[in-house]
Motif scaffolding. Structure first.
Motif, PDB file in Angstrom:
ATOM      1  N   LYS A 173     -97.215  49.166  65.525  1.00  0.00           N
ATOM      2  CA  LYS A 173     -96.292  48.909  66.633  1.00  0.00           C
ATOM      3  C   LYS A 173     -97.057  48.760  67.948  1.00  0.00           C
ATOM      4  O   LYS A 173     -96.702  47.940  68.781  1.00  0.00           O
ATOM      5  N   GLU A 174     -98.077  49.558  68.119  1.00  0.00           N
ATOM      6  CA  GLU A 174     -98.847  49.537  69.357  1.00  0.00           C
ATOM      7  C   GLU A 174     -99.610  48.225  69.533  1.00  0.00           C
ATOM      8  O   GLU A 174     -99.635  47.656  70.627  1.00  0.00           O
ATOM      9  N   VAL A 230     -90.857  54.025  66.963  1.00  0.00           N
ATOM     10  CA  VAL A 230     -91.786  55.121  66.720  1.00  0.00           C
ATOM     11  C   VAL A 230     -91.187  56.394  67.290  1.00  0.00           C
ATOM     12  O   VAL A 230     -90.656  56.398  68.396  1.00  0.00           O
ATOM     13  N   GLY A 231     -91.232  57.477  66.529  1.00  0.00           N
ATOM     14  CA  GLY A 231     -90.791  58.776  67.023  1.00  0.00           C
ATOM     15  C   GLY A 231     -89.303  59.028  66.922  1.00  0.00           C
ATOM     16  O   GLY A 231     -88.816  60.036  67.440  1.00  0.00           O
ATOM     17  N   ASP A 232     -88.556  58.135  66.247  1.00  0.00           N
ATOM     18  CA  ASP A 232     -87.105  58.325  66.139  1.00  0.00           C
ATOM     19  C   ASP A 232     -86.759  59.590  65.358  1.00  0.00           C
ATOM     20  O   ASP A 232     -85.669  60.126  65.495  1.00  0.00           O
ATOM     21  N   LEU A 285    -107.988  51.881  52.996  1.00  0.00           N
ATOM     22  CA  LEU A 285    -107.647  51.565  54.374  1.00  0.00           C
ATOM     23  C   LEU A 285    -106.325  52.235  54.687  1.00  0.00           C
ATOM     24  O   LEU A 285    -105.310  51.949  54.053  1.00  0.00           O
ATOM     25  N   TYR A 286    -106.334  53.145  55.628  1.00  0.00           N
ATOM     26  CA  TYR A 286    -105.108  53.816  56.046  1.00  0.00           C
ATOM     27  C   TYR A 286    -104.501  53.054  57.209  1.00  0.00           C
ATOM     28  O   TYR A 286    -105.177  52.774  58.196  1.00  0.00           O
ATOM     29  N   LEU A 287    -103.225  52.724  57.074  1.00  0.00           N
ATOM     30  CA  LEU A 287    -102.487  52.055  58.132  1.00  0.00           C
ATOM     31  C   LEU A 287    -101.360  52.968  58.579  1.00  0.00           C
ATOM     32  O   LEU A 287    -100.728  53.619  57.759  1.00  0.00           O
ATOM     33  N   PHE A 288    -101.130  52.978  59.877  1.00  0.00           N
ATOM     34  CA  PHE A 288    -100.080  53.811  60.419  1.00  0.00           C
ATOM     35  C   PHE A 288     -99.108  52.938  61.209  1.00  0.00           C
ATOM     36  O   PHE A 288     -99.514  52.042  61.949  1.00  0.00           O
ATOM     37  N   TYR A 289     -97.839  53.228  61.032  1.00  0.00           N
ATOM     38  CA  TYR A 289     -96.796  52.457  61.694  1.00  0.00           C
ATOM     39  C   TYR A 289     -96.983  52.465  63.209  1.00  0.00           C
ATOM     40  O   TYR A 289     -96.819  51.441  63.878  1.00  0.00           O
ATOM     41  N   GLU A 290     -97.355  53.600  63.742  1.00  0.00           N
ATOM     42  CA  GLU A 290     -97.558  53.723  65.190  1.00  0.00           C
ATOM     43  C   GLU A 290     -98.623  52.734  65.675  1.00  0.00           C
ATOM     44  O   GLU A 290     -98.465  52.103  66.717  1.00  0.00           O
ATOM     45  N   ASP A 291     -99.706  52.602  64.909  1.00  0.00           N
ATOM     46  CA  ASP A 291    -100.770  51.665  65.274  1.00  0.00           C
ATOM     47  C   ASP A 291    -100.289  50.222  65.183  1.00  0.00           C
ATOM     48  O   ASP A 291    -100.628  49.389  66.023  1.00  0.00           O
ATOM     49  N   ASP A 316     -96.088  72.477  56.893  1.00  0.00           N
ATOM     50  CA  ASP A 316     -96.338  71.963  55.552  1.00  0.00           C
ATOM     51  C   ASP A 316     -97.412  70.879  55.586  1.00  0.00           C
ATOM     52  O   ASP A 316     -98.289  70.839  54.724  1.00  0.00           O
ATOM     53  N   TYR A 317     -97.371  70.036  56.586  1.00  0.00           N
ATOM     54  CA  TYR A 317     -98.379  68.978  56.732  1.00  0.00           C
ATOM     55  C   TYR A 317     -99.771  69.590  56.857  1.00  0.00           C
ATOM     56  O   TYR A 317    -100.714  69.176  56.178  1.00  0.00           O
ATOM     57  N   GLU A 318     -99.907  70.576  57.732  1.00  0.00           N
ATOM     58  CA  GLU A 318    -101.200  71.243  57.917  1.00  0.00           C
ATOM     59  C   GLU A 318    -101.700  71.839  56.604  1.00  0.00           C
ATOM     60  O   GLU A 318    -102.878  71.718  56.268  1.00  0.00           O
ATOM     61  N   LYS A 319    -100.806  72.469  55.864  1.00  0.00           N
ATOM     62  CA  LYS A 319    -101.183  73.097  54.594  1.00  0.00           C
ATOM     63  C   LYS A 319    -101.645  72.038  53.583  1.00  0.00           C
ATOM     64  O   LYS A 319    -102.686  72.180  52.953  1.00  0.00           O
ATOM     65  N   GLN A 320    -100.866  70.968  53.439  1.00  0.00           N
ATOM     66  CA  GLN A 320    -101.189  69.962  52.432  1.00  0.00           C
ATOM     67  C   GLN A 320    -102.383  69.093  52.812  1.00  0.00           C
ATOM     68  O   GLN A 320    -103.069  68.568  51.939  1.00  0.00           O
ATOM     69  N   MET A 321    -102.642  68.941  54.098  1.00  0.00           N
ATOM     70  CA  MET A 321    -103.695  68.034  54.540  1.00  0.00           C
ATOM     71  C   MET A 321    -104.957  68.753  55.011  1.00  0.00           C
ATOM     72  O   MET A 321    -105.843  68.120  55.579  1.00  0.00           O
ATOM     73  N   LYS A 322    -105.068  70.043  54.743  1.00  0.00           N
ATOM     74  CA  LYS A 322    -106.189  70.818  55.278  1.00  0.00           C
ATOM     75  C   LYS A 322    -107.556  70.288  54.849  1.00  0.00           C
ATOM     76  O   LYS A 322    -108.522  70.404  55.580  1.00  0.00           O
ATOM     77  N   ASP A 323    -107.646  69.680  53.679  1.00  0.00           N
ATOM     78  CA  ASP A 323    -108.929  69.177  53.188  1.00  0.00           C
ATOM     79  C   ASP A 323    -109.096  67.674  53.380  1.00  0.00           C
ATOM     80  O   ASP A 323    -110.061  67.100  52.889  1.00  0.00           O
ATOM     81  N   VAL A 324    -108.175  67.043  54.079  1.00  0.00           N
ATOM     82  CA  VAL A 324    -108.205  65.595  54.235  1.00  0.00           C
ATOM     83  C   VAL A 324    -108.374  65.259  55.711  1.00  0.00           C
ATOM     84  O   VAL A 324    -107.656  65.775  56.559  1.00  0.00           O
ATOM     85  N   ASN A 325    -109.303  64.388  56.002  1.00  0.00           N
ATOM     86  CA  ASN A 325    -109.566  64.009  57.384  1.00  0.00           C
ATOM     87  C   ASN A 325    -108.931  62.647  57.672  1.00  0.00           C
ATOM     88  O   ASN A 325    -109.609  61.628  57.689  1.00  0.00           O
ATOM     89  N   ILE A 326    -107.629  62.651  57.877  1.00  0.00           N
ATOM     90  CA  ILE A 326    -106.902  61.430  58.226  1.00  0.00           C
ATOM     91  C   ILE A 326    -106.208  61.691  59.556  1.00  0.00           C
ATOM     92  O   ILE A 326    -105.331  62.542  59.631  1.00  0.00           O
ATOM     93  N   PRO A 327    -106.603  60.973  60.598  1.00  0.00           N
ATOM     94  CA  PRO A 327    -105.944  61.201  61.891  1.00  0.00           C
ATOM     95  C   PRO A 327    -104.480  60.772  61.819  1.00  0.00           C
ATOM     96  O   PRO A 327    -104.163  59.696  61.336  1.00  0.00           O
ATOM     97  N   PHE A 328    -103.604  61.620  62.268  1.00  0.00           N
ATOM     98  CA  PHE A 328    -102.180  61.350  62.212  1.00  0.00           C
ATOM     99  C   PHE A 328    -101.596  61.411  63.608  1.00  0.00           C
ATOM    100  O   PHE A 328    -101.945  62.269  64.382  1.00  0.00           O
ATOM    101  N   ARG A 329    -100.729  60.455  63.904  1.00  0.00           N
ATOM    102  CA  ARG A 329    -100.030  60.487  65.182  1.00  0.00           C
ATOM    103  C   ARG A 329     -98.580  60.128  64.928  1.00  0.00           C
ATOM    104  O   ARG A 329     -98.253  59.383  64.022  1.00  0.00           O
ATOM    105  N   SER A 330     -97.706  60.679  65.737  1.00  0.00           N
ATOM    106  CA  SER A 330     -96.280  60.429  65.549  1.00  0.00           C
ATOM    107  C   SER A 330     -95.655  59.749  66.751  1.00  0.00           C
ATOM    108  O   SER A 330     -94.462  59.493  66.767  1.00  0.00           O
ATOM    109  N   LEU A 331     -96.469  59.473  67.765  1.00  0.00           N
ATOM    110  CA  LEU A 331     -95.999  58.806  68.967  1.00  0.00           C
ATOM    111  C   LEU A 331     -97.025  57.778  69.410  1.00  0.00           C
ATOM    112  O   LEU A 331     -98.179  57.825  69.001  1.00  0.00           O
ATOM    113  N   ILE A 332     -96.600  56.882  70.280  1.00  0.00           N
ATOM    114  CA  ILE A 332     -97.559  55.912  70.855  1.00  0.00           C
ATOM    115  C   ILE A 332     -97.908  56.413  72.246  1.00  0.00           C
ATOM    116  O   ILE A 332     -97.097  56.832  73.001  1.00  0.00           O
TER     117      ILE A 332
END
Length: 141
Positions: free
Chosen positions: A43-44, A107-109, A35-41, A125-141
């Motif tokens: 907080k939202e 969020v977003g500080d 289960l992936y949890l994101f701080y943005e979610d 770097d994120y794109e390179k390291q996560m190219k084979d992983v399908n995890i939605p990432f967000r940095s803002l609400i």
């Protein structure tokens, strides 16, 4: 042992170079029970995320218990709780006068601390390291 020079924020980012990731990358191929949890979610909509955790753990509790969990896990409540904010840790181990364990809870500080060039390096770097992983990432609400 030689004393290490204290790095500035900029120097630390440059020294870390491509080893920076926005969250720890777990190299588990084919693993489905995560289960992936994101701080943005959280907080939202903290209640939604607590309910997601409960479903994931196959637990059922009353609305009152969920409300209490949401209240006790809020940033404000945890920042005031010595068991969560590490203020009970002796300063030789963790010196909160340098930087508190729990800062702002916003969020977003990161945008207030990263230059556009550092942000670009991070994103590449994120794109390179996560190219084979399908995890939605967000940095803002």
């Amino acid at each position: 042992m030689a004393e290490e020079k204290e790095l500035s924020y900029k120097e630390a980012i440059e020294k870390a170079s491509s080893s920076i990731t926005r969250f720890p990358l777990i190299h588990i191929r084919g693993e489905k029970n995560i289960l992936y949890l994101f701080y943005e979610d959280m907080k939202e909509n903290p209640r939604r995320e607590v309910e997601r955790i409960m479903r994931y753990l196959d637990l059922s509790v009353s609305d009152d218990v969920i409300n209490r969990i949401v209240e006790l896990t809020s940033f404000k409540s945890m920042k005031e709780n010595p068991m969560a904010n590490y203020s009970c840790i002796p300063s030789p181990v963790f010196d909160q006068s340098i930087s508190p364990f729990m800062r702002k809870g916003e969020v977003g500080d990161w945008k207030n601390h990263f230059t556009p060039e550092q942000s670009k390096m991070f994103d590449e770097d994120y794109e390179k390291q996560m190219k084979d992983v399908n995890i939605p990432f967000r940095s803002l609400i």
